[in-house]
Design a protein around this motif. Structure first.
Motif, mmCIF file in Angstrom:
data_model
loop_
_atom_site.group_PDB
_atom_site.id
_atom_site.type_symbol
_atom_site.label_atom_id
_atom_site.label_comp_id
_atom_site.label_asym_id
_atom_site.label_seq_id
_atom_site.Cartn_x
_atom_site.Cartn_y
_atom_site.Cartn_z
ATOM 1 N N GLY A 89 0.892 -1.156 0.074
ATOM 2 C CA GLY A 89 -0.030 0.075 -0.066
ATOM 3 C C GLY A 89 0.882 1.222 0.035
ATOM 4 O O GLY A 89 2.027 1.326 -0.096
ATOM 5 N N GLU A 90 0.088 2.536 0.103
ATOM 6 C CA GLU A 90 1.182 3.695 0.218
ATOM 7 C C GLU A 90 0.742 4.405 1.082
ATOM 8 O O GLU A 90 1.646 5.302 1.443
ATOM 9 C CB GLU A 90 0.251 4.432 -1.174
ATOM 10 N N GLU A 91 -0.164 4.238 2.068
ATOM 11 C CA GLU A 91 -0.466 5.050 3.263
ATOM 12 C C GLU A 91 0.450 4.465 4.496
ATOM 13 O O GLU A 91 0.524 3.349 4.649
ATOM 14 C CB GLU A 91 -1.736 4.947 3.608
ATOM 15 N N GLN A 92 1.087 5.810 5.165
ATOM 16 C CA GLN A 92 1.704 5.503 6.434
ATOM 17 C C GLN A 92 0.684 5.533 7.606
ATOM 18 O O GLN A 92 -0.339 6.080 7.470
ATOM 19 C CB GLN A 92 2.500 6.888 6.710
ATOM 20 N N ALA A 93 0.739 4.419 8.514
ATOM 21 C CA ALA A 93 0.208 3.921 9.445
ATOM 22 C C ALA A 93 0.060 5.220 10.484
ATOM 23 O O ALA A 93 -1.012 5.706 10.709
ATOM 24 C CB ALA A 93 0.263 2.725 10.122
ATOM 25 N N GLY A 94 0.996 5.634 10.819
ATOM 26 C CA GLY A 94 1.344 6.730 11.841
ATOM 27 C C GLY A 94 0.520 6.026 13.184
ATOM 28 O O GLY A 94 -0.118 5.333 13.444
ATOM 29 N N LEU A 95 1.007 7.031 14.383
ATOM 30 C CA LEU A 95 0.509 6.768 15.429
ATOM 31 C C LEU A 95 -0.957 7.549 16.052
ATOM 32 O O LEU A 95 -1.193 8.574 15.315
ATOM 33 C CB LEU A 95 1.323 7.175 16.765
ATOM 34 N N SER A 96 -1.679 6.862 16.720
ATOM 35 C CA SER A 96 -3.212 7.399 16.905
ATOM 36 C C SER A 96 -3.029 7.878 18.371
ATOM 37 O O SER A 96 -3.294 7.001 19.104
ATOM 38 C CB SER A 96 -4.127 6.469 16.470
ATOM 39 N N LEU A 97 -2.814 8.940 18.857
ATOM 40 C CA LEU A 97 -2.620 9.330 20.215
ATOM 41 C C LEU A 97 -4.077 10.519 20.387
ATOM 42 O O LEU A 97 -3.700 11.526 20.004
ATOM 43 C CB LEU A 97 -1.259 10.287 20.359
ATOM 44 N N ARG A 98 -5.140 9.697 20.666
ATOM 45 C CA ARG A 98 -6.254 10.582 20.827
ATOM 46 C C ARG A 98 -6.467 11.299 22.226
ATOM 47 O O ARG A 98 -6.896 12.528 22.669
ATOM 48 C CB ARG A 98 -7.271 9.687 20.857
ATOM 49 N N SER A 99 -5.707 10.654 23.318
ATOM 50 C CA SER A 99 -5.992 11.108 24.764
ATOM 51 C C SER A 99 -4.958 12.113 25.292
ATOM 52 O O SER A 99 -3.711 12.296 24.628
ATOM 53 C CB SER A 99 -5.854 9.887 25.555
ATOM 54 N N LYS A 100 -5.102 12.732 26.556
ATOM 55 C CA LYS A 100 -3.955 13.358 27.154
ATOM 56 C C LYS A 100 -4.204 12.965 28.772
ATOM 57 O O LYS A 100 -5.262 13.395 29.209
ATOM 58 C CB LYS A 100 -4.039 14.796 27.012
ATOM 59 N N PRO A 101 -3.295 12.307 29.028
ATOM 60 C CA PRO A 101 -2.099 11.711 28.598
ATOM 61 C C PRO A 101 -2.398 10.799 27.562
ATOM 62 O O PRO A 101 -3.250 9.978 27.896
ATOM 63 C CB PRO A 101 -1.268 11.074 29.742
ATOM 64 N N ALA A 102 -1.674 10.578 26.492
ATOM 65 C CA ALA A 102 -1.589 9.518 25.414
ATOM 66 C C ALA A 102 -0.892 8.407 26.055
ATOM 67 O O ALA A 102 0.319 8.796 26.572
ATOM 68 C CB ALA A 102 -1.247 10.143 23.941
ATOM 69 N N VAL A 103 -1.465 7.162 25.935
ATOM 70 C CA VAL A 103 -0.748 6.215 26.596
ATOM 71 C C VAL A 103 -0.283 5.201 25.394
ATOM 72 O O VAL A 103 -1.092 4.711 24.864
ATOM 73 C CB VAL A 103 -1.393 5.349 27.771
ATOM 74 N N ILE A 104 1.105 4.806 25.520
ATOM 75 C CA ILE A 104 1.717 3.768 24.676
ATOM 76 C C ILE A 104 2.248 2.715 25.311
ATOM 77 O O ILE A 104 3.189 3.080 26.027
ATOM 78 C CB ILE A 104 2.732 4.680 23.802
ATOM 79 N N VAL A 105 1.946 1.569 25.086
ATOM 80 C CA VAL A 105 2.285 0.433 25.980
ATOM 81 C C VAL A 105 3.482 -0.413 24.886
ATOM 82 O O VAL A 105 2.859 -0.301 23.769
ATOM 83 C CB VAL A 105 1.308 -0.602 26.467
ATOM 84 N N VAL A 106 4.572 -0.840 25.180
ATOM 85 C CA VAL A 106 5.555 -1.217 24.489
ATOM 86 C C VAL A 106 5.795 -2.720 24.912
ATOM 87 O O VAL A 106 6.217 -2.789 25.954
ATOM 88 C CB VAL A 106 6.745 -0.435 24.328
ATOM 89 N N VAL A 107 5.553 -3.676 24.106
ATOM 90 C CA VAL A 107 5.731 -5.036 24.509
ATOM 91 C C VAL A 107 6.670 -5.850 23.333
ATOM 92 O O VAL A 107 6.783 -5.291 22.488
ATOM 93 C CB VAL A 107 4.215 -5.885 24.404
ATOM 94 N N GLY A 108 7.070 -7.182 24.097
ATOM 95 C CA GLY A 108 7.947 -7.714 23.242
ATOM 96 C C GLY A 108 8.929 -8.760 24.028
ATOM 97 O O GLY A 108 9.057 -8.615 25.188
#
Length: 303
Positions: A89-108
């Motif tokens: 495809g052609e579109e970049q997904a990008g982050l969706s940070l809707r809230s304040k504070p926006a919360v990003i959980v990183v797993v792996g």
């Protein structure tokens, strides 16, 4: 060095192991026959595109050759590029940070570059002028808290941490309260490098999400799964299991510059339908870049 140049350089090993071999294979007046298709399929599998994806690509290649009445094997290289571009495809997904504070959980799992990814993400947000807070949720690994503390100091943001062996959910609870009190824009939560075979650790992850959604009903905004590109198809297996346990919204693919298995990006797209949001193309603090699928294909084929 510009982003495209960096990506192109990072994909050198994959290009040499895949595209260059395809070009050699279809050059010199080669006959388009079943043997040629089988060799292309084998090269796709070796590039860690994945067996299912490789089979589908070659099937689509056959159809395109037939429909376009192609008789010059050299043209197969560009048709294959078109087919891969269609998949990505052609579109970049990008982050969706809707809230304040926006919360990003990183797993792996351990060793994929999770803590480094968090540090580089924090750096990117700080460069945009956002207030960032880190939560040291990996309380299992002795060095994880110290490592995250170093990154916090390096990028100039606060960190919430407890002692080693503490309850991860308690760390996250405190981090959310601190984020609200300090008018934080983005809270990034580190988690233990869970082995996907350990059910109890997956349960711990679910508990963490319960705490987040209770304190911030619309959160987390993103759950980013960090995968090591050098592990190839094993990365896809990890993604399937983590996706089930934690509702992964995006993938960060690290060490893309050190592997010939960059084709795994194509496999991730076809088999998981989880967008790749960032790629790591080097060791420097600004070498975590937003993933652009169109640029990826251009860089892969060296165009």
């Amino acid at each position: 060095m510009g982003l495209f140049s960096k990506l192109k350089e990072g994909l050198t090993k994959t290009r040499q192991g895949f595209v260059a071999k395809i070009e050699t294979l279809v050059s010199g007046g080669k006959k388009i026959d079943e043997e040629l298709y089988e060799e292309i399929e084998e090269l796709l599998i070796q590039a860690d595109v994945g067996v299912n994806t490789a089979v589908e690509l070659v099937e689509d290649l056959r159809k395109a050759v037939k429909e376009r009445k192609v008789d010059d094997a050299a043209e197969l290289r560009n048709i294959l590029k078109e087919l891969i571009a269609d998949i990505m495809g052609e579109e970049q997904a990008g982050l969706s940070l809707r809230s304040k504070p926006a919360v990003i959980v990183v797993v792996g799992v351990n060793g994929v570059g999770k803590t480094t990814t968090i540090g580089k993400l924090a750096h990117n947000f700080r460069e945009e002028g956002r207030k960032v807070l880190l939560a040291a949720g990996d309380t299992f690994r002795a060095a994880a808290i110290d490592q995250l503390q170093i990154w916090a100091g390096r990028v100039g943001c606060d960190i919430i941490k407890h002692s080693e062996g503490a309850d991860t959910a308690a760390v996250v609870f405190d981090a959310i309260q601190a984020a609200k009190a300090r008018d934080i824009d983005v809270l990034i939560v580190d988690t233990a490098g869970r082995l996907h075979t350990k059910a109890n650790l997956m349960e711990e992850l679910k508990k963490l999400f319960r705490v987040i959604s209770r304190e911030l009903p619309d959160s987390p905004d993103e759950v980013l799964l960090v995968l090591d590109a050098t592990t190839g198809q094993n990365a896809i297996s990890q993604a399937k299991i983590f996706g089930e346990a934690s509702g992964v919204t995006g993938i960060v693919l690290t060490k893309l510059d050190g592997t010939a298995k960059g084709g795994v990006v194509i496999g991730i797209k076809t088999e998981l339908n989880i967008p790749v949001k960032y790629v790591g193309v080097g060791e420097k603090i600004d070498d975590l870049r937003e993933f652009d699928p169109k640029e990826f294909v251009e860089a892969l084929f060296g165009d």
